[in-house]
Scaffold this motif. Sequence first.
Motif, PDB file in Angstrom:
ATOM      1  N   LEU A 211       0.812  -1.216   0.000  1.00 36.86           N
ATOM      2  CA  LEU A 211       0.000   0.000   0.000  1.00 36.86           C
ATOM      3  C   LEU A 211       0.850   1.274   0.000  1.00 36.86           C
ATOM      4  CD1 LEU A 211      -2.755  -0.914   2.631  1.00 36.86           C
ATOM      5  CD2 LEU A 211      -2.932  -1.010   0.146  1.00 36.86           C
ATOM      6  N   LEU A 212       2.123   1.132   0.368  1.00 37.55           N
ATOM      7  CA  LEU A 212       2.958   2.313   0.574  1.00 37.55           C
ATOM      8  C   LEU A 212       3.142   3.122  -0.709  1.00 37.55           C
ATOM      9  CD1 LEU A 212       4.578   3.916   2.600  1.00 37.55           C
ATOM     10  CD2 LEU A 212       6.551   2.444   2.144  1.00 37.55           C
ATOM     11  N   GLU A 213       3.350   2.445  -1.839  1.00 35.82           N
ATOM     12  CA  GLU A 213       3.579   3.168  -3.089  1.00 35.82           C
ATOM     13  C   GLU A 213       2.367   4.001  -3.478  1.00 35.82           C
ATOM     14  OE1 GLU A 213       5.089   2.442  -7.695  1.00 35.82           O
ATOM     15  OE2 GLU A 213       4.773   0.727  -6.352  1.00 35.82           O
ATOM     16  N   SER A 214       1.164   3.413  -3.371  1.00 36.06           N
ATOM     17  CA  SER A 214      -0.038   4.164  -3.738  1.00 36.06           C
ATOM     18  C   SER A 214      -0.279   5.317  -2.763  1.00 36.06           C
ATOM     19  CB  SER A 214      -1.254   3.238  -3.772  1.00 36.06           C
ATOM     20  OG  SER A 214      -1.497   2.663  -2.499  1.00 36.06           O
ATOM     21  N   GLU A 215       0.098   5.141  -1.485  1.00 35.72           N
ATOM     22  CA  GLU A 215      -0.055   6.229  -0.518  1.00 35.72           C
ATOM     23  C   GLU A 215       0.890   7.377  -0.834  1.00 35.72           C
ATOM     24  OE1 GLU A 215      -2.084   6.741   2.211  1.00 35.72           O
ATOM     25  OE2 GLU A 215      -3.235   5.083   1.374  1.00 35.72           O
ATOM     26  N   LEU A 216       2.108   7.053  -1.231  1.00 35.23           N
ATOM     27  CA  LEU A 216       3.100   8.091  -1.506  1.00 35.23           C
ATOM     28  C   LEU A 216       2.851   8.790  -2.833  1.00 35.23           C
ATOM     29  CD1 LEU A 216       6.419   6.361  -0.339  1.00 35.23           C
ATOM     30  CD2 LEU A 216       5.131   8.107   0.866  1.00 35.23           C
ATOM     31  N   PHE A 217       2.599   8.008  -3.879  1.00 37.23           N
ATOM     32  CA  PHE A 217       2.549   8.566  -5.236  1.00 37.23           C
ATOM     33  C   PHE A 217       1.129   8.761  -5.764  1.00 37.23           C
ATOM     34  CE2 PHE A 217       6.693   6.635  -4.774  1.00 37.23           C
ATOM     35  CZ  PHE A 217       7.540   7.578  -5.335  1.00 37.23           C
ATOM     36  N   GLY A 218       0.126   8.181  -5.098  1.00 33.79           N
ATOM     37  CA  GLY A 218      -1.230   8.270  -5.599  1.00 33.79           C
ATOM     38  C   GLY A 218      -1.473   7.287  -6.739  1.00 33.79           C
ATOM     39  N   TYR A 219      -2.677   7.307  -7.318  1.00 38.75           N
ATOM     40  CA  TYR A 219      -2.985   6.372  -8.409  1.00 38.75           C
ATOM     41  C   TYR A 219      -4.071   6.963  -9.300  1.00 38.75           C
ATOM     42  CZ  TYR A 219      -6.636   5.151  -5.009  1.00 38.75           C
ATOM     43  OH  TYR A 219      -7.660   5.199  -4.101  1.00 38.75           O
ATOM     44  N   GLU A 220      -4.116   6.444 -10.520  1.00 44.16           N
ATOM     45  CA  GLU A 220      -5.129   6.848 -11.474  1.00 44.16           C
ATOM     46  C   GLU A 220      -6.298   5.861 -11.430  1.00 44.16           C
ATOM     47  OE1 GLU A 220      -5.206   9.563 -12.914  1.00 44.16           O
ATOM     48  OE2 GLU A 220      -3.130  10.298 -13.119  1.00 44.16           O
ATOM     49  N   LYS A 221      -7.431   6.296 -11.914  1.00 48.09           N
ATOM     50  CA  LYS A 221      -8.617   5.445 -11.967  1.00 48.09           C
ATOM     51  C   LYS A 221      -8.324   4.194 -12.798  1.00 48.09           C
ATOM     52  CE  LYS A 221     -13.494   5.496 -13.349  1.00 48.09           C
ATOM     53  NZ  LYS A 221     -14.589   6.320 -13.920  1.00 48.09           N
ATOM     54  N   GLY A 222      -8.657   3.025 -12.242  1.00 52.89           N
ATOM     55  CA  GLY A 222      -8.444   1.766 -12.939  1.00 52.89           C
ATOM     56  C   GLY A 222      -7.044   1.211 -12.812  1.00 52.89           C
ATOM     57  N   ALA A 223      -6.199   1.837 -11.981  1.00 52.32           N
ATOM     58  CA  ALA A 223      -4.817   1.361 -11.847  1.00 52.32           C
ATOM     59  C   ALA A 223      -4.774  -0.041 -11.250  1.00 52.32           C
ATOM     60  CB  ALA A 223      -4.007   2.330 -10.995  1.00 52.32           C
ATOM     61  N   PHE A 224      -5.745  -0.373 -10.417  1.00 46.82           N
ATOM     62  CA  PHE A 224      -5.829  -1.715  -9.819  1.00 46.82           C
ATOM     63  C   PHE A 224      -7.273  -1.938  -9.414  1.00 46.82           C
ATOM     64  CE2 PHE A 224      -4.270   1.381  -6.735  1.00 46.82           C
ATOM     65  CZ  PHE A 224      -5.261   1.317  -5.760  1.00 46.82           C
ATOM     66  N   THR A 225      -7.585  -3.164  -9.036  1.00 42.47           N
ATOM     67  CA  THR A 225      -8.950  -3.509  -8.651  1.00 42.47           C
ATOM     68  C   THR A 225      -9.397  -2.661  -7.459  1.00 42.47           C
ATOM     69  OG1 THR A 225      -8.588  -5.770  -9.388  1.00 42.47           O
ATOM     70  CG2 THR A 225     -10.475  -5.384  -7.940  1.00 42.47           C
ATOM     71  N   GLY A 226     -10.521  -1.999  -7.600  1.00 43.64           N
ATOM     72  CA  GLY A 226     -11.034  -1.153  -6.528  1.00 43.64           C
ATOM     73  C   GLY A 226     -10.697   0.311  -6.701  1.00 43.64           C
ATOM     74  N   ALA A 227      -9.804   0.636  -7.669  1.00 43.12           N
ATOM     75  CA  ALA A 227      -9.450   2.041  -7.914  1.00 43.12           C
ATOM     76  C   ALA A 227     -10.489   2.653  -8.844  1.00 43.12           C
ATOM     77  CB  ALA A 227      -8.054   2.134  -8.512  1.00 43.12           C
ATOM     78  N   ASP A 228     -11.658   3.009  -8.298  1.00 42.52           N
ATOM     79  CA  ASP A 228     -12.759   3.512  -9.115  1.00 42.52           C
ATOM     80  C   ASP A 228     -12.661   5.010  -9.370  1.00 42.52           C
ATOM     81  OD1 ASP A 228     -13.156   4.154  -6.502  1.00 42.52           O
ATOM     82  OD2 ASP A 228     -15.240   3.461  -6.385  1.00 42.52           O
ATOM     83  N   LYS A 229     -11.680   5.642  -8.784  1.00 41.57           N
ATOM     84  CA  LYS A 229     -11.429   7.053  -9.066  1.00 41.57           C
ATOM     85  C   LYS A 229      -9.969   7.375  -8.762  1.00 41.57           C
ATOM     86  CE  LYS A 229     -12.995   8.616  -4.501  1.00 41.57           C
ATOM     87  NZ  LYS A 229     -13.899   9.546  -3.767  1.00 41.57           N
ATOM     88  N   SER A 230      -9.481   8.465  -9.344  1.00 38.72           N
ATOM     89  CA  SER A 230      -8.085   8.858  -9.135  1.00 38.72           C
ATOM     90  C   SER A 230      -7.903   9.450  -7.740  1.00 38.72           C
ATOM     91  CB  SER A 230      -7.661   9.877 -10.195  1.00 38.72           C
ATOM     92  OG  SER A 230      -7.764   9.332 -11.483  1.00 38.72           O
ATOM     93  N   LYS A 231      -6.680   9.316  -7.239  1.00 36.90           N
ATOM     94  CA  LYS A 231      -6.370   9.861  -5.912  1.00 36.90           C
ATOM     95  C   LYS A 231      -4.941  10.388  -5.912  1.00 36.90           C
ATOM     96  CE  LYS A 231      -5.706   8.553  -1.079  1.00 36.90           C
ATOM     97  NZ  LYS A 231      -5.643   7.438  -0.096  1.00 36.90           N
ATOM     98  N   GLU A 232      -4.759  11.603  -5.375  1.00 39.87           N
ATOM     99  CA  GLU A 232      -3.403  12.135  -5.261  1.00 39.87           C
ATOM    100  C   GLU A 232      -2.697  11.524  -4.062  1.00 39.87           C
ATOM    101  OE1 GLU A 232      -3.834  16.231  -2.586  1.00 39.87           O
ATOM    102  OE2 GLU A 232      -3.485  16.376  -4.761  1.00 39.87           O
ATOM    103  N   GLY A 233      -1.387  11.360  -4.190  1.00 37.59           N
ATOM    104  CA  GLY A 233      -0.593  10.781  -3.114  1.00 37.59           C
ATOM    105  C   GLY A 233      -0.125  11.833  -2.129  1.00 37.59           C
TER     106      GLY A 233
END
Length: 469
Positions: free
Chosen positions: A221-243
């Motif tokens: 989880l650490l990478e997504s917490e630090l860098f954020g993720y785009e919508k659809g980056a992985f299962t459950g990522a239904d919207k983008s989030k800034e890190g």
Amino acid sequence: MYTTDFLQKEDKEKLVLLFGTIFETSHDGIYVFGGDGSPLLYNEAFLRISKIPRQYIGKTNIFDSIKRGPVPNTCASVAIETKRVYTTIINYYDGKKGLVTSTPLLDENEKVVFAISNIRDMNEVIQSEREIDEAQTNSSFKEALTWLQQESSKGQQLVYRSMNMHQVISLASRFAKNDSPILLLGESGVGKDVLANHIHERSNRKGKFVKINCGAIPDHLLESELFGYEKGAFTGADKSKEGLFESANGGTVFLDEIGDLPYPLQVKLLNVLQDSEIRRLGGTETRSVSIRIIAATNSDLDVLVQQKKFRLDLYYRLNVLSITIPPLRERKEDIPALLFYYLRQLEMKYKEEKRIDNDVFEACIHYNWPGNIRELKNIIERLYHLSEGRNIALEQLPPFIYDPSRKCGNKDNSHQHFEIQPLKQAVSEFEKEYIKKCLSSTSTLQECANLLKVNISTLVRKKKTLGIK
């Protein structure tokens, strides 16, 4: 000591007069000894605090006095023998108690030239605290109290008296003016997060201070917490989030326990430091960020580099500016100030006043505090709630801080209380008490496991096996 160009232009006679005046007008007692223990100088404040008749002062060498028996081991004698700063509480005449700190001055050959003892009247300290309490009805005091409550709620108050910490804070304040990475080193519980926030508050950065514990967030989880993720980056990522790096843009990122950062993420952090850019998980575009990185660890990064667990290039990039925070056992002058500070926080929270007995101060000063400030804070909170009346007494201290059987008067009889046990049983009991002590000085199981340098699963198993609640 710091000087200015104006002071350097003064002639020697004026300097001697100046320092003589400072010495004599000091409210604290001052007593200066030679490297051999010979008394050299003392001031009027020392006479006032100690109540020792002047005709008896300075007649004999302190080591001769100890050998002959009229005086116990003194603070200055310990400082001269150990060549280290030593602090204790001394009971003087007429019920006077002095908080004494002796500092040895060494020459280029590491030989003690002088020992300077500073004596503070503990009775006056306690009386001043009572007078402040009585002044709470004044509006000016209420304003100050409101400010203290606000600062306390942030959890970022710097409390210190020692020269060691004065040098640390001075260095941190200088480093705060630039944007270079800073590496904070020190044992667990010394206050690295507080110092990091202090640096941010004194910098020119207008953004947020974001704290990230690299050992508390699971690796996946650490990478997504630090860098954020785009919508659809992985299962459950239904919207983008800034890190967290993006949210700290224009501010400071504090990476606590940097030694626990997973090896694959170390490359990405290095890129952030070099290029000031990040890329979200599942994203294709890079985003510029302006952040100042402050990293902290209680691990030996040199060893981790040798073990191929930490990248050498990242270590060099983080270690541009470094500050080592000394453990509490090396700055014992801070202990009374910290005890008063955390006691005051508890009094404001629970609306009930308490007083710490002088014997408690003395026991706390001589304790080594392996958990440092975090352990001290937990202990004073425990004492506050355990004490039934207004006084926090010596008997309420945990046995690992104060054990009556270890008092000097019981030395000769201590062997009578020693019970021979099977080695396995003795080791098990020691292990149980040691783990309990570590648990009481930390706030989470993971933190305790890091301090003991074991896996958290090992710690949980030990707790169950040894019957630790």
